[in-house]
Design a protein around this motif. Structure first.
Motif, PDB file in Angstrom:
ATOM      1  N   MET A  65       8.836  -5.582 -18.740  1.00  0.00           N
ATOM      2  CA  MET A  65       9.617  -4.370 -18.982  1.00  0.00           C
ATOM      3  C   MET A  65      10.398  -4.055 -17.714  1.00  0.00           C
ATOM      4  N   GLY A  66      11.509  -3.391 -17.883  1.00  0.00           N
ATOM      5  CA  GLY A  66      12.340  -3.143 -16.717  1.00  0.00           C
ATOM      6  C   GLY A  66      13.159  -1.885 -16.822  1.00  0.00           C
ATOM      7  N   TRP A  67      13.811  -1.583 -15.716  1.00  0.00           N
ATOM      8  CA  TRP A  67      14.760  -0.465 -15.644  1.00  0.00           C
ATOM      9  C   TRP A  67      16.096  -0.994 -15.121  1.00  0.00           C
ATOM     10  N   PHE A  68      17.150  -0.551 -15.759  1.00  0.00           N
ATOM     11  CA  PHE A  68      18.512  -0.828 -15.323  1.00  0.00           C
ATOM     12  C   PHE A  68      19.230   0.504 -15.191  1.00  0.00           C
ATOM     13  N   ARG A  69      20.376   0.485 -14.542  1.00  0.00           N
ATOM     14  CA  ARG A  69      21.177   1.698 -14.439  1.00  0.00           C
ATOM     15  C   ARG A  69      22.653   1.359 -14.515  1.00  0.00           C
ATOM     16  N   GLN A  70      23.422   2.351 -14.937  1.00  0.00           N
ATOM     17  CA  GLN A  70      24.870   2.169 -15.044  1.00  0.00           C
ATOM     18  C   GLN A  70      25.569   3.433 -14.598  1.00  0.00           C
ATOM     19  N   ALA A  71      26.359   3.297 -13.557  1.00  0.00           N
ATOM     20  CA  ALA A  71      27.164   4.406 -13.049  1.00  0.00           C
ATOM     21  C   ALA A  71      28.535   4.359 -13.708  1.00  0.00           C
ATOM     22  N   PRO A  72      29.242   5.486 -13.749  1.00  0.00           N
ATOM     23  CA  PRO A  72      30.573   5.502 -14.375  1.00  0.00           C
ATOM     24  C   PRO A  72      31.499   4.464 -13.772  1.00  0.00           C
ATOM     25  N   ARG A  81      26.315  -2.423 -15.796  1.00  0.00           N
ATOM     26  CA  ARG A  81      24.880  -2.147 -15.776  1.00  0.00           C
ATOM     27  C   ARG A  81      24.213  -3.050 -14.748  1.00  0.00           C
ATOM     28  N   GLU A  82      23.349  -2.476 -13.913  1.00  0.00           N
ATOM     29  CA  GLU A  82      22.710  -3.254 -12.870  1.00  0.00           C
ATOM     30  C   GLU A  82      21.192  -3.124 -12.919  1.00  0.00           C
ATOM     31  N   PHE A  83      20.549  -4.167 -12.478  1.00  0.00           N
ATOM     32  CA  PHE A  83      19.099  -4.229 -12.433  1.00  0.00           C
ATOM     33  C   PHE A  83      18.556  -3.271 -11.382  1.00  0.00           C
ATOM     34  N   VAL A  84      17.432  -2.610 -11.716  1.00  0.00           N
ATOM     35  CA  VAL A  84      16.759  -1.729 -10.774  1.00  0.00           C
ATOM     36  C   VAL A  84      15.359  -2.256 -10.450  1.00  0.00           C
ATOM     37  N   ALA A  85      14.544  -2.453 -11.475  1.00  0.00           N
ATOM     38  CA  ALA A  85      13.166  -2.891 -11.251  1.00  0.00           C
ATOM     39  C   ALA A  85      12.610  -3.485 -12.538  1.00  0.00           C
ATOM     40  N   ALA A  86      11.587  -4.337 -12.390  1.00  0.00           N
ATOM     41  CA  ALA A  86      10.934  -4.932 -13.543  1.00  0.00           C
ATOM     42  C   ALA A  86       9.467  -5.158 -13.219  1.00  0.00           C
ATOM     43  N   ILE A  87       8.663  -5.232 -14.286  1.00  0.00           N
ATOM     44  CA  ILE A  87       7.231  -5.438 -14.109  1.00  0.00           C
ATOM     45  C   ILE A  87       6.704  -6.341 -15.211  1.00  0.00           C
ATOM     46  N   SER A  88       5.901  -7.318 -14.799  1.00  0.00           N
ATOM     47  CA  SER A  88       5.157  -8.126 -15.758  1.00  0.00           C
ATOM     48  C   SER A  88       3.865  -8.500 -15.052  1.00  0.00           C
ATOM     49  N   TRP A  89       3.727  -9.755 -14.647  1.00  0.00           N
ATOM     50  CA  TRP A  89       2.564 -10.149 -13.839  1.00  0.00           C
ATOM     51  C   TRP A  89       2.797  -9.798 -12.373  1.00  0.00           C
ATOM     52  N   HIS A 103      20.181  -9.767 -20.436  1.00  0.00           N
ATOM     53  CA  HIS A 103      19.984 -10.549 -21.654  1.00  0.00           C
ATOM     54  C   HIS A 103      18.566 -11.063 -21.822  1.00  0.00           C
ATOM     55  N   GLU A 104      17.717 -10.886 -20.805  1.00  0.00           N
ATOM     56  CA  GLU A 104      16.321 -11.282 -20.915  1.00  0.00           C
ATOM     57  C   GLU A 104      15.524 -10.328 -21.816  1.00  0.00           C
ATOM     58  N   TYR A 105      16.079  -9.165 -22.075  1.00  0.00           N
ATOM     59  CA  TYR A 105      15.356  -8.108 -22.771  1.00  0.00           C
ATOM     60  C   TYR A 105      15.850  -7.962 -24.207  1.00  0.00           C
ATOM     61  N   ASP A 106      14.899  -7.719 -25.103  1.00  0.00           N
ATOM     62  CA  ASP A 106      15.224  -7.596 -26.520  1.00  0.00           C
ATOM     63  C   ASP A 106      15.460  -6.166 -26.969  1.00  0.00           C
ATOM     64  N   TYR A 107      14.906  -5.216 -26.246  1.00  0.00           N
ATOM     65  CA  TYR A 107      14.964  -3.821 -26.686  1.00  0.00           C
ATOM     66  C   TYR A 107      15.396  -2.921 -25.542  1.00  0.00           C
ATOM     67  N   TRP A 108      16.144  -1.887 -25.915  1.00  0.00           N
ATOM     68  CA  TRP A 108      16.690  -0.957 -24.931  1.00  0.00           C
ATOM     69  C   TRP A 108      16.512   0.480 -25.390  1.00  0.00           C
ATOM     70  N   ALA A 121      12.752  -3.700 -22.606  1.00  0.00           N
ATOM     71  CA  ALA A 121      11.449  -4.321 -22.888  1.00  0.00           C
ATOM     72  C   ALA A 121      11.635  -5.616 -23.646  1.00  0.00           C
ATOM     73  N   GLY A 122      10.600  -6.454 -23.563  1.00  0.00           N
ATOM     74  CA  GLY A 122      10.595  -7.676 -24.353  1.00  0.00           C
ATOM     75  C   GLY A 122      10.948  -8.937 -23.606  1.00  0.00           C
ATOM     76  N   ALA A 123      11.055  -8.867 -22.289  1.00  0.00           N
ATOM     77  CA  ALA A 123      11.339 -10.085 -21.529  1.00  0.00           C
ATOM     78  C   ALA A 123      10.109 -10.993 -21.529  1.00  0.00           C
ATOM     79  N   PRO A 124      10.286 -12.303 -21.491  1.00  0.00           N
ATOM     80  CA  PRO A 124       9.138 -13.210 -21.391  1.00  0.00           C
ATOM     81  C   PRO A 124       8.295 -12.881 -20.169  1.00  0.00           C
ATOM     82  N   TYR A 125       6.982 -12.965 -20.324  1.00  0.00           N
ATOM     83  CA  TYR A 125       6.071 -12.491 -19.283  1.00  0.00           C
ATOM     84  C   TYR A 125       6.274 -13.216 -17.961  1.00  0.00           C
TER      85      TYR A 125
END
Length: 123
Positions: free
Chosen positions: A34-41, A45-53, A108-113, A95-99
């Motif tokens: 699962m992860g967090w992304f952000r998008q400024a005006p 969209r840019e990556f912020v953080a992700a967590i799995s193992w 594009h690694e994530y299936d749900y937003w 959410a939904g990225a391979p572990y």
């Protein structure tokens, strides 16, 4: 139907803190990244953080932001400290990225937003 619902955004002064939450329903994500992304005006969209193992952070937030998850609640969190005006953006949960994915920083690694939550940091 899978839903990701973010909460915790708002307006904060520079140097302040916020804690974002993302509650998932319709599917268990304990075995997925699962992860967090952000998008400024006007920006992509840019990556912020992700967590799995493990946990992964963008260089711009390393040391200030902490990602965590509660699998019992199917929820991921983003604790944001020492906020800066340049952190202002809409923050999206994913959410939904391979572990064991090595591409957590790619949307594009994530299936749900989620629908996003606004974070505004004033100077």
């Amino acid at each position: 139907q899978v839903q990701l619902v973010e909460s915790g955004g708002g307006l904060v002064q520079a140097g302040g803190s916020l804690r974002l939450s993302c509650a998932a329903s319709g599917r268990t994500f304990s075995s997925y990244g699962m992860g967090w992304f952000r998008q400024a005006p006007g920006k992509e969209r840019e990556f912020v953080a992700a967590i799995s193992w493990s946990r992964y952070y963008a260089d711009s937030v390393k040391g200030r932001f902490t990602i965590s998850r509660d699998n019992a609640k199917n929820t991921v969190y983003l604790q944001m400290n020492s906020l800066k005006p340049e952190d202002t953006a809409v923050y999206y949960c994913a959410a939904g990225a391979p572990y064991y994915s090595t591409g957590y920083y790619h949307p594009h690694e994530y299936d749900y937003w989620g629908q996003g939550t606004q974070v505004t940091v004033s100077s």
